[in-house]
Structures are given as structure tokens and as C-alpha cells.
Design an enzyme around this catalytic site. Sequence first.
Site, PDB file in Angstrom:
ATOM      1  N   TYR A  95       0.770  -1.105   0.029  1.00 17.46           N
ATOM      2  CA  TYR A  95       0.188  -0.074  -0.225  1.00 17.46           C
ATOM      3  C   TYR A  95       0.859   1.140  -0.059  1.00 17.46           C
ATOM      4  CZ  TYR A  95      -3.210   3.698   1.578  1.00 17.46           C
ATOM      5  OH  TYR A  95      -3.785   4.914   1.638  1.00 17.46           O
ATOM      6  N   GLU A 177      -3.641   7.458  -4.434  1.00 15.14           N
ATOM      7  CA  GLU A 177      -3.411   6.469  -3.586  1.00 15.14           C
ATOM      8  C   GLU A 177      -3.088   5.258  -4.667  1.00 15.14           C
ATOM      9  OE1 GLU A 177      -6.121   4.552  -0.227  1.00 15.14           O
ATOM     10  OE2 GLU A 177      -6.665   3.671  -2.200  1.00 15.14           O
TER      11      GLU A 177
END
Length: 365
Positions: A95, A177
Amino acid sequence: MDFVEHVAKEVMAGYGIPVPAGVVVDDADAMDLPFDGPVAVKAQVPAGGRGKAGGVVLTDDAEGAVRQLLGSTLGDHSVDRVLVEEQVDIATELYLSIVVDGSVGAPMLMFSPSGGVEVESGDGPSTLHLSVTDRPAVEELAEFLADAGCPEPVAPIAEVARLLYDAFTGADAEMLEVNPLVVTGDGRVLAVDGKLSIDDSAADRQADLAARASHAPVTGLEAQAAEHGLRFIHLDGDVGVLANGAGLTMTTMDAVVHHGGRPANFLEIGGDAYTLAVPALEVVLANPEVRSLVVNFCGAFARCDVMTGGVVEAWKALQPDIPVFFSIHGTGMDEAREIVRTELGMEPYESMDDAVLAAVEAARP
Ligand code: GDP
Ligand code: MN
């Protein structure tokens, strides 16, 4: 402004971040893939969690998956575009994101070695504040990533983090993101998903990008209102609200809730009440849930008698079969109240509270 995956990926690719080969498809019959083999077919809707909701299909049958997803709905969104990508052989899911940390006024890098659809079940990401103006040194990023548990080799991931900073600042982003950022079986680093929000006030600087922003789904009534330039939001209550000015409209809605009711809409009209009263009332009344209406005008530059005159004419033309309750104050209020008396044969309320309370009681089943 929010952007779907393929736009976020185009932005990232523009700054040198590796992404899988892919094409955007909105018509299965016109699909022409520049690659063979297994694919990932991904619904392009501005919402996360597509993997769990069936919006990401890993398959050898690209056309079948495209036909399955196009025209389907995912949450509140209908799928009118899919991204068909060469399937990636994922060894590790990480992530990586950058968001604006409003409390510090700086971009904040976030990293977690356990990315993917279960990211929220992990320990939470490690964070590093970055300068708004100075590109972070790759060594600093590598150190942060290594401390945060990034698998070896860290260098290519630090490089992606640095490019992500370039993309983030270059796009005036509030959030960029990548989840998952993956390491493939053969050791390549690829952004397999992307999510981008940019600052609304950057719309002029980012005109090309802004034109591609996703819009929240609008209901049929909202679309009808937008055709007339009306500021209307469809809510799930039964007390219709019509007021002038966004502040007074929200105050009226608050009063509805305060008295135990639920507003059916936000609808703000001002000086244009005279010309837009008919479409405005039509939109409010087209909502089958509406059982009463409160009209709350507070005149200043926009005169109450002009606004009320427009609404009363519309009311007479449409002849709705629900009760209406007026609260009228400010410039032109005496004339406005007289219009309601003579034209509709009813008495406006002295206070907004009483008008709202009456509308809430009238809406009770
Ligand atoms: P999201 O659920 O909306 O965040 O959609 P993602 O694009 O992140 O996809 C969800 C998950 O599908 C990812 O975390 C991966 O595990 C998986 N996935 C997506 N694309 C591929 C791919 O090309 N190959 C493989 N093996 N898995 C993929
Ligand atoms: Mn994802």
C-alpha cells in the site's frame, strides 16, 4: 474532484510510474485489445472495494467479462466504462499513498507492506511528512520504507514513491493512492490500482484533468433540476423545502429535523424564484415521498413579494394536492403575505418555527 482508476493511472504513468498495459472500453463490440492472454477487467467507478463487490474480474475471456460488467451497477454507480488490463502475476501487494495532512499543512506519505483488499485489517500504514516544495531524496524515502517493513529490494519502490510525489504535486492532488502497488513474480514493481482526488480550487490550473472528473451519481430528480439550473439535492424525507439562499435553506432543513421531521430535498432559489418557480415546484412535487411543503423566504436584495409571487403563480398553475406552509420575512414581506392571503386564501406563519412545525405535522402519516 475525484477520478477513476484509469485516469489516476494515466496521470501516474505520465510521471513515469509503471502501470500494467491496458485499454478503456465502453462498448464490447468495438473492443480491440493490443495484447493476448489473461486479463483483469475492472469497472471504472469512483468507489473503492470493487474487488470484493465483483467489479474486478480476472479471466481469460476478456469479452465475456466486459459484457458482464458494462451496464451493471456497483453500489450507487452504473458501470459504463471498464479498464481491460494485461493480468499481472502478483507476488506481493503493498500500500502506498500520499494525502494532504491538513493538520500539518503538508503532504504525507503512507506505506504499508500489507496492501490489497484487506489493507484496513492490518496495523495501519506508517507515515512520513514531505515538503510541499522540495522533492524528497530517494535515500530518505528508502530509509522510511525499510523501517516500515518494505520487502527487499527497496530501491525501486522508493523510486515509485518519489515519482508519486511528482505526480501528487504536479496534479495539485489532495490524495493519490496506489493499492495495491505490487511486486510481480519476476520482480517488477507496478501500480495495479490508482485513486486520485485533486483540490477543487485547482480546477483552472488542471483544466484538462478537471474535465475528466467523476461525478457523484445524480437521481432522476436532480438531473431534471439541473436542466433548469436549480440547486436541488434529493433527500429521503417527506417534508419538501423551498427557501432562498443556501444558508436559509439549510436552516430550514435543520428546523424540520429539530421538529422531528425529515426533509425531502434541498432546493435553494433566490432572485430567480420568479422565473424558476414552476420548474422548482415541479421537481419538489415530482418526488412521490413529499407530503407537505414549507416555503421559507427571507428578503434582502431579493424581494419577498417577487419570490412569493412566482411561487404562488406556480402553485396555482400546478394545483398540488399537498399542504403548503409559508414563512416570509424581510424586504417586501407585507406585500408578499398579502399575495398569499388573497391568491391562496391562507395565512403565512409569523415564525419560521411555526411554519416548519406545521409542515412536519402535516407530513405525519
Ligand atoms: P479495489 O478493490 O476497488 O481496490 O480494486 P483493485 O484494483 O485494487 O483490485 C482488487 C484486487 O484484485 C487487488 O488487490 C488484487 O489482489 C486483485 N487484482 C487486480 N488486478 C489484478 C491482476 O492483474 N492480477 C492479479 N493476480 N490480481 C489482480
Ligand atoms: Mn485497490
